[in-house]
Design an enzyme around this catalytic site. Structure first.
Site, PDB file in Angstrom:
ATOM      1  N   CYS A   1       0.789  -1.230   0.000  1.00 21.02           N
ATOM      2  CA  CYS A   1       0.000   0.000   0.000  1.00 21.02           C
ATOM      3  C   CYS A   1       0.824   1.284   0.000  1.00 21.02           C
ATOM      4  CB  CYS A   1      -0.985  -0.041   1.153  1.00 21.02           C
ATOM      5  SG  CYS A   1      -2.087  -1.463   0.978  1.00 21.02           S
TER       6      CYS A   1
ATOM      7  N   HIS B   1      -1.473   8.888   5.363  1.00 19.68           N
ATOM      8  CA  HIS B   1      -1.838   7.536   4.946  1.00 19.68           C
ATOM      9  C   HIS B   1      -3.286   7.314   5.384  1.00 19.68           C
ATOM     10  CE1 HIS B   1      -1.167   3.528   3.522  1.00 19.68           C
ATOM     11  NE2 HIS B   1      -1.444   2.992   4.684  1.00 19.68           N
TER      12      HIS B   1
ATOM     13  N   GLU C   1       0.135   6.766  13.118  1.00 15.76           N
ATOM     14  CA  GLU C   1       0.485   7.896  12.265  1.00 15.76           C
ATOM     15  C   GLU C   1       0.469   9.205  13.069  1.00 15.76           C
ATOM     16  OE1 GLU C   1      -1.846   8.274   8.657  1.00 15.76           O
ATOM     17  OE2 GLU C   1      -0.219   9.433   7.744  1.00 15.76           O
TER      18      GLU C   1
ATOM     19  N   LYS D   1      -8.444   9.135   1.825  1.00 12.59           N
ATOM     20  CA  LYS D   1      -9.111   7.823   1.884  1.00 12.59           C
ATOM     21  C   LYS D   1     -10.520   7.951   2.453  1.00 12.59           C
ATOM     22  CE  LYS D   1      -4.953   4.918   2.121  1.00 12.59           C
ATOM     23  NZ  LYS D   1      -3.901   5.952   2.247  1.00 12.59           N
TER      24      LYS D   1
ATOM     25  N   HIS E   1      -9.650   2.832   0.409  1.00 12.95           N
ATOM     26  CA  HIS E   1      -8.230   2.478   0.336  1.00 12.95           C
ATOM     27  C   HIS E   1      -7.934   1.815  -1.008  1.00 12.95           C
ATOM     28  CE1 HIS E   1      -4.238   1.404   1.129  1.00 12.95           C
ATOM     29  NE2 HIS E   1      -4.313   1.095   2.401  1.00 12.95           N
TER      30      HIS E   1
ATOM     31  N   PHE F   1       1.543  -3.122   4.615  1.00 12.89           N
ATOM     32  CA  PHE F   1       1.843  -4.437   5.165  1.00 12.89           C
ATOM     33  C   PHE F   1       3.341  -4.684   4.992  1.00 12.89           C
ATOM     34  CE2 PHE F   1      -2.288  -7.177   4.845  1.00 12.89           C
ATOM     35  CZ  PHE F   1      -2.918  -6.310   5.698  1.00 12.89           C
TER      36      PHE F   1
END
Lengths: 357, 408
Positions: free
Chosen positions: B169, B300, B311, B330, B335, B395
């Site tokens: 991602c 993010h 974050e 997002k 996402h 990930f």
């Protein structure tokens, strides 16, 4: 682009562990065809290039290995061996500067297809195993190498199929040149599963080419002192309309970057499952050379992104064992069906001359 | 960051952007939606959701590739088509005639999480229906992930490097970073950089089982945030050497100042705030900016409790009490996986070039665990943005952060 010093190399292939086992099998021209696994009824009637004796728990320990898929385990074993052979000790003083770059085609096709199939076959479509979810993502193996060895530098997965290892080396050379990393563990890995076996059978319809597997990882640094073997030049390109011409261009650019002539190439190896384009490109780029060709797929099968990595490991092994001599260059070429092409030139390093490069 | 002195760089600018998203296809529509705070979330149409508790995603149902593509033909998967269409739109936005770029001096870098996930899903369905002998050659051919960048090179007729980066991602930021280096070091004059991914059953199921999927409304940084919504799309930016852009009289959206990448090396899925903070410092150092220079952070901001907490902590660690406005696109897009930080890059560049901060929509209640955050709640805001930071995590702990600046 910067040339790369090879400080270590780790290999696992259908011939077993180590570049020596691979070189011996390739030297004998031996198809390292394993006995079919227990699930042989799931396999097509094509050769099985599988490391039958691969014992994940013995090689990697019991802790944390239960959820590993095969390609991740193969990559981890190769990375461990590379780090060991490169005598690289990882600690808090250097871990931020050690990166990982791994080439692949789609990661683990089996992990991903099984995950998707579970959404169709379970009592409820969401009853998939959450612990296996990361295995369905292509960066799984590269990130597991980082987790296992505590490597906090850049961590990239390059999905380039047969050209992946060349692209991974380009990516590595850039990272070292730009100072993003001091050391990079780079290479490629692929697994043999029923999924890859059937996929290979469909790609090579009518030909007796079987799927294969393996991983080769290299410990790479900026070219400098005390290196015996180097990736002297790495070039990539694209030519869907005329891939052989694009690949010939890559080879000539690599030779030019290394300040070498076509006649210096004494060994040529292909990372492509079907080397028709490579052969045509060599005929253009190295018209007069009586170079030796290395048939890797006879031994490791269509191991996709791993073919090129294993070829490179085998070429490097020839220098470290003295079979190749100063001034003799080895060439890896590779292409994808789409027209991605790449070339790597391997040769001796400068040894104790730290000034050059 | 390791030792080693970067050589003198060529300056790299963004001259074109092509978003193919649930909130707009093409830069004009996408920018309008960002400014209006539109949601692209809808009931899933691309697969049968029977049996799934949650049935919403950020799909691009009216994506018609043929409307955009000029050269690419043959049988391509959805993610490759997203990438190629985005690239074509970006080149049109840049008014760039690639036939006038020197042969081999232009290439493509495309990031992705799951590549041709729909194609793999097609194979999985064939496997379930007919066993391994039921697999068909068509999807086997369309499956390799390298095809995402190959499709861009084919569509645009490029002969330079074509590379697909699969760092999940954060992959678009990895792609933008590598493309930036290629241009800065003189390896290329023009690079198309971005990302693409497609909505699929297995990701929807996997995120649900991880407890990371929300029902229908994504609320980044909200106290009641409950997870992500899976989404799809393609996005591309034209990165060009400044001298190349100036020579052809191109309009410049913004400059790419640099980027940073690192790896948590800790856990396959759980984010690590200390490592994310370190990635921000690396990005600032490589881009030659200080934390105080950052006017806007494109987060993010997935909307999971753990991501947004990690974050926010990292931002606090790096920026202190006075952190710049930070919003999550997002909240509108869902996402989009490997495309996510590419859309974040477009949002960051638009913030700079059009003087506004994209909002975090669906925001209702501030989270006391995330103190001092200005998330630009619910409505876009006029602002002068000179320097923007675009966060991407993934990930495997694959963090990547890009920094953009106004042209000086």
């Amino acid at each position: 682009m910067t040339s790369l010093s090879i400080a270590g190399c780790g290999v696992v292939s259908p011939a077993g562990l180590g570049a020596d086992a691979l070189a011996a099998a390739v030297g004998r021209g031996e198809p390292a065809v394993a006995a079919s696994p227990a699930s042989e009824d799931l396999l097509p009637a094509t050769p099985v290039h599988r490391y039958a004796g691969f014992d994940v728990k013995a090689l990697l320990g019991r802790k944390g290995t239960i959820f590993l898929d095969r390609v991740t385990a193969l990559a981890l074993v190769a990375a461990d061996a590379a780090i060991e052979s490169g005598e690289l000790s990882v600690d808090d003083s250097n871990r931020d500067g050690i990166g990982v770059v791994l080439g692949t085609t789609v990661g683990s096709l089996k992990s991903t297809m099984d995950y998707s199939a579970d959404t169709l076959t379970q009592d409820r479509p969401y009853l998939v195993n959450p612990a296996l979810f990361p295995n369905s993502v292509m960066n799984c193996a590269a990130s597991q190498i980082a987790i296992r060895r505590g490597l906090k530098g850049m961590n990239a997965t390059i999905a380039g199929g047969p050209v992946a290892v060349v692209q991974a080396l380009r990516y590595t050379a850039n990272a070292l040149r730009r100072g993003y990393a001091d050391v990079v563990i780079a290479g490629a890995a692929e697994e043999f599963t029923p999924n890859t076996a059937w996929a290979a059978a469909l790609r090579h319809q009518g030909r007796a080419v079987g799927a294969g597997e393996g991983a080769a990882m290299f410990v790479l640094r900026r070219a400098g002192d005390h290196d015996r073997v180097r990736m002297l030049a790495i070039s990539t390109g694209f030519g869907a309309d005329d891939p052989a011409a694009a690949l010939a261009g890559c080879v000539l650019r690599a030779l030019d970057d290394a300040g070498a002539a076509p006649a210096d190439v004494t060994v040529a190896a292909s990372g492509s499952p079907d080397d028709t384009v490579d052969t045509a490109a060599l005929a253009v780029a190295l018209p007069r050379s009586d170079f030796e060709r290395v048939d890797m797929t006879a031994t490791v099968g269509d191991a996709q992104a791993a073919i090129g990595a294993l070829q490179l490991a085998n070429l490097v092994f020839a220098y470290t064992t003295g079979r190749m001599r100063a001034g003799e260059l080895s060439l890896l070429t590779a292409c994808t069906p789409e027209g991605d092409v790449g070339a790597v030139l391997v040769g001796e390093g400068d040894g104790a001359d730290p000034g050059r490069g | 960051m390791a030792s080693g002195q970067p050589e003198a760089d060529r300056r790299v600018v963004v001259t074109g952007m092509g978003p193919v998203s649930s909130i707009g296809i093409g830069l004009a529509d996408f920018a309008d939606s960002l400014r209006a705070g539109r949601s692209g979330i809808s009931p899933i149409r691309s697969f049968d959701t029977t049996g799934f508790p949650y049935v919403c995603a950020g799909e691009v149902p009216d994506f018609r590739p043929a409307k955009f593509l000029r050269r690419l033909d043959g049988d391509w998967g959805r993610s490759s088509l997203f990438a190629a269409a985005a690239a074509r739109l970006a080149v049109e936005d840049a008014k760039l005639d690639l036939d006038r770029t020197a042969e081999g001096r232009a290439g493509a870098v495309i990031g992705t999480t799951s590549g041709e996930s729909r194609v793999v899903e097609e194979l999985a369905a064939q496997l379930v229906a007919g066993g391994y002998p039921g697999l068909r050659p068509g999807p086997i051919r369309r499956m390799p992930a390298n095809r995402l960048s190959s499709a861009v090179n084919m569509e645009l007729g490029l002969h330079g490097e074509s590379i697909t980066i699969a760092t999940a991602c954060s992959a678009s930021n990895y792609a933008i970073g590598y493309a930036f280096d290629c241009v800065a070091t003189g390896e290329a004059d023009v690079m198309i950089a971005g990302g693409a991914d497609s909505v699929c059953r297995w990701a929807h199921a996997g995120f649900y089982r991880l407890g990371a999927l929300t029902e229908s409304v994504c609320r980044p940084f909200d106290q009641g945030r409950a997870g992500i919504l899976t989404a799809e799309g393609g996005v591309a930016l034209v990165l060009e050497a400044l001298e190349h852009a100036e020579a052809r009289g191109a309009a410049i959206h913004a400059e790419v100042l640099g980027y940073g990448v690192n790896c948590d090396a800790k856990h396959p899925v759980a984010p690590d705030s200390a490592s994310i903070a370190e990635c921000m410092r690396i990005a600032h150092r490589n881009a030659g900016v200080a934390a105080a220079d950052i006017d806007y952070i494109c987060a993010h901001g997935t909307g999971t409790p753990s991501n947004d907490l990690a974050e926010a902590r990292a931002v606090r660690e790096v920026f202190g009490e006075q952190s710049p406005p930070i919003s999550s696109v997002k909240s509108m897009l869902g996402h989009t996986m490997g495309a996510a930080s590419g859309f974040g890059a477009v949002a960051s560049v638009l913030a700079i070039s059009r003087d506004f901060l994209p909002p975090t929509i669906n925001f209702a209640n501030a989270d006391p665990e995330l103190p001092g955050l200005d998330v630009v709640p619910n409505a876009a805001r006029e602002a002068v943005v000179r320097t923007a930071q675009n966060n991407g995590y993934a990930f495997g702990g694959n963090n990547a952060i890009t920094i953009f600046g106004a042209m000086s």
